[in-house]
Each structure stands twice: as C-alpha cells, then as structure tokens.
Design a protein around this motif. Structure first.
Motif, PDB file in Angstrom:
ATOM      1  N   ALA A  61       0.846  -1.186   0.000  1.00  0.00           N
ATOM      2  CA  ALA A  61       0.000   0.000   0.000  1.00  0.00           C
ATOM      3  C   ALA A  61       0.883   1.239   0.000  1.00  0.00           C
ATOM      4  CB  ALA A  61      -0.927   0.016   1.211  1.00  0.00           C
ATOM      5  N   ALA A  62       0.320   2.342  -0.521  1.00  0.00           N
ATOM      6  CA  ALA A  62       1.054   3.605  -0.554  1.00  0.00           C
ATOM      7  C   ALA A  62       0.100   4.753  -0.303  1.00  0.00           C
ATOM      8  CB  ALA A  62       1.751   3.792  -1.902  1.00  0.00           C
ATOM      9  N   ILE A  63       0.649   5.870   0.187  1.00  0.00           N
ATOM     10  CA  ILE A  63      -0.157   7.043   0.477  1.00  0.00           C
ATOM     11  C   ILE A  63       0.647   8.291   0.164  1.00  0.00           C
ATOM     12  CG2 ILE A  63       0.533   7.067   2.923  1.00  0.00           C
ATOM     13  CD1 ILE A  63      -2.383   7.977   3.542  1.00  0.00           C
ATOM     14  N   SER A  64      -0.011   9.283  -0.422  1.00  0.00           N
ATOM     15  CA  SER A  64       0.645  10.539  -0.749  1.00  0.00           C
ATOM     16  C   SER A  64       0.893  11.344   0.521  1.00  0.00           C
ATOM     17  CB  SER A  64      -0.221  11.330  -1.718  1.00  0.00           C
ATOM     18  OG  SER A  64      -1.488  11.598  -1.137  1.00  0.00           O
ATOM     19  N   ARG A  65       1.723  12.368   0.406  1.00  0.00           N
ATOM     20  CA  ARG A  65       2.048  13.146   1.607  1.00  0.00           C
ATOM     21  C   ARG A  65       0.891  14.040   2.038  1.00  0.00           C
ATOM     22  NH1 ARG A  65       3.693  18.444   0.778  1.00  0.00           N
ATOM     23  NH2 ARG A  65       4.275  19.054  -1.339  1.00  0.00           N
ATOM     24  N   SER A  66       0.020  14.393   1.101  1.00  0.00           N
ATOM     25  CA  SER A  66      -1.178  15.177   1.420  1.00  0.00           C
ATOM     26  C   SER A  66      -2.361  14.661   0.603  1.00  0.00           C
ATOM     27  CB  SER A  66      -0.962  16.653   1.104  1.00  0.00           C
ATOM     28  OG  SER A  66       0.079  17.195   1.865  1.00  0.00           O
ATOM     29  N   PHE A  67      -3.544  15.080   0.961  1.00  0.00           N
ATOM     30  CA  PHE A  67      -4.781  14.784   0.242  1.00  0.00           C
ATOM     31  C   PHE A  67      -5.178  13.316   0.266  1.00  0.00           C
ATOM     32  CE2 PHE A  67      -5.148  19.033  -0.952  1.00  0.00           C
ATOM     33  CZ  PHE A  67      -3.962  19.493  -1.471  1.00  0.00           C
ATOM     34  N   GLY A  68      -4.423  12.481   0.984  1.00  0.00           N
ATOM     35  CA  GLY A  68      -4.848  11.119   1.232  1.00  0.00           C
ATOM     36  C   GLY A  68      -5.017  10.224   0.027  1.00  0.00           C
ATOM     37  N   LYS A  69      -4.257  10.444  -1.030  1.00  0.00           N
ATOM     38  CA  LYS A  69      -4.334   9.539  -2.187  1.00  0.00           C
ATOM     39  C   LYS A  69      -3.645   8.228  -1.818  1.00  0.00           C
ATOM     40  CE  LYS A  69      -3.880  10.786  -6.372  1.00  0.00           C
ATOM     41  NZ  LYS A  69      -5.270  10.549  -6.864  1.00  0.00           N
ATOM     42  N   THR A  74      -6.071  -0.990   5.251  1.00  0.00           N
ATOM     43  CA  THR A  74      -6.234   0.449   5.111  1.00  0.00           C
ATOM     44  C   THR A  74      -4.957   1.158   5.542  1.00  0.00           C
ATOM     45  OG1 THR A  74      -8.609   0.288   5.575  1.00  0.00           O
ATOM     46  CG2 THR A  74      -7.591   2.461   5.733  1.00  0.00           C
ATOM     47  N   ILE A  75      -4.419   1.955   4.639  1.00  0.00           N
ATOM     48  CA  ILE A  75      -3.233   2.748   4.953  1.00  0.00           C
ATOM     49  C   ILE A  75      -3.685   4.152   5.346  1.00  0.00           C
ATOM     50  CG2 ILE A  75      -2.892   3.471   2.545  1.00  0.00           C
ATOM     51  CD1 ILE A  75       0.136   3.378   3.072  1.00  0.00           C
ATOM     52  N   SER A  76      -3.023   4.731   6.331  1.00  0.00           N
ATOM     53  CA  SER A  76      -3.331   6.088   6.749  1.00  0.00           C
ATOM     54  C   SER A  76      -2.087   6.715   7.354  1.00  0.00           C
ATOM     55  CB  SER A  76      -4.484   6.094   7.764  1.00  0.00           C
ATOM     56  OG  SER A  76      -4.115   5.380   8.936  1.00  0.00           O
TER      57      SER A  76
END
Length: 127
Positions: free
Chosen positions: A49-57, A69-71
């Motif tokens: 899983a991956a997540i952007s630094r902002s905006f929760g992509k 779920t990644i957060s």
C-alpha cells in the motif's frame, strides 16, 4: 535523513486483525510519500500500500483491497496499516518506506523509488 521504525506485528489467527505503525524521526513526514511493503520467505519484496504526503491519495495491491487500510498522521509523524480479515498468505516481514515528494499527491508502488526503509516487523497469520 529519515529514520523509520515499525511496530505492531505479531502472531494472529486467520480472520483476525493487526495494526502496524511506522514512526518517523529526523525529518517531518509531511514532505514524504509513504508506503508499506512485505517480504515472505523465499520471495521478493512486494508492494502492499502507498499514500501521498497530502490529500490522502492511496493505492493497494489487489490482494489486500477491502481488507487493509493505509493512513497517516503527519502531526504525529506516523503512518499506519490496519489489516483486517488476515489470511495465511499475508504472512511476511512488513516494511515501511518513505520518499521525498514535491507533489502533494504523489505516491509510488515501486521499491526502487523509496529512499528510506524501516527494519521491518514480522506478521504471522496461522490457519
């Protein structure tokens, strides 16, 4: 330099849940895209899983969609992976990773794009 430390791994029965954390020090995480990867014995490290630094992509490997779920909480300099409905095939060492990101919506599913890695935490799911 960013130092990453994973925690929360352990032994759980199939169908159970675990929550992994990745705590960062050295730099604020708000400048970094983040990811979770795993490596089972005899296999290559794979994207989870991956997540952007902002905006929760976010992005997930197909086999964990709907279960993981990644957060992240940039204020706490911590990233999380909530894992539900665990299966024996989820057994692996789980690693968190970070890469500096100019775009607030950038993330990557490739290990080669990440510069910083934690030491890993073992997740074992028994059948």
């Amino acid at each position: 330099q960013v130092q990453l430390v994973e925690s929360g791994g352990g032994l759980v029965q199939a169908g159970g849940s675990l929550s992994l954390s990745c705590a960062a020090s050295g730099r604020t995480l708000s400048s970094y895209a983040m990811g979770w990867f795993r490596q089972a014995p005899g296999k290559e490290r794979e994207f989870v899983a991956a997540i952007s630094r902002s905006f929760g992509k976010t992005a997930y490997i197909d086999s964990v969609k709907g279960r993981f779920t990644i957060s992240r909480d940039n204020a706490k300099n911590t990233m999380y992976l909530q894992m539900n409905s665990l299966k024996p095939e989820d057994t692996a060492v789980y690693y968190c990773a970070a890469t500096a990101a100019y775009s607030p919506t950038y993330y990557s599913t490739y290990t080669s794009n990440y510069n910083y890695w934690g030491q890993g935490t073992q997740v074992t799911v028994s059948s």
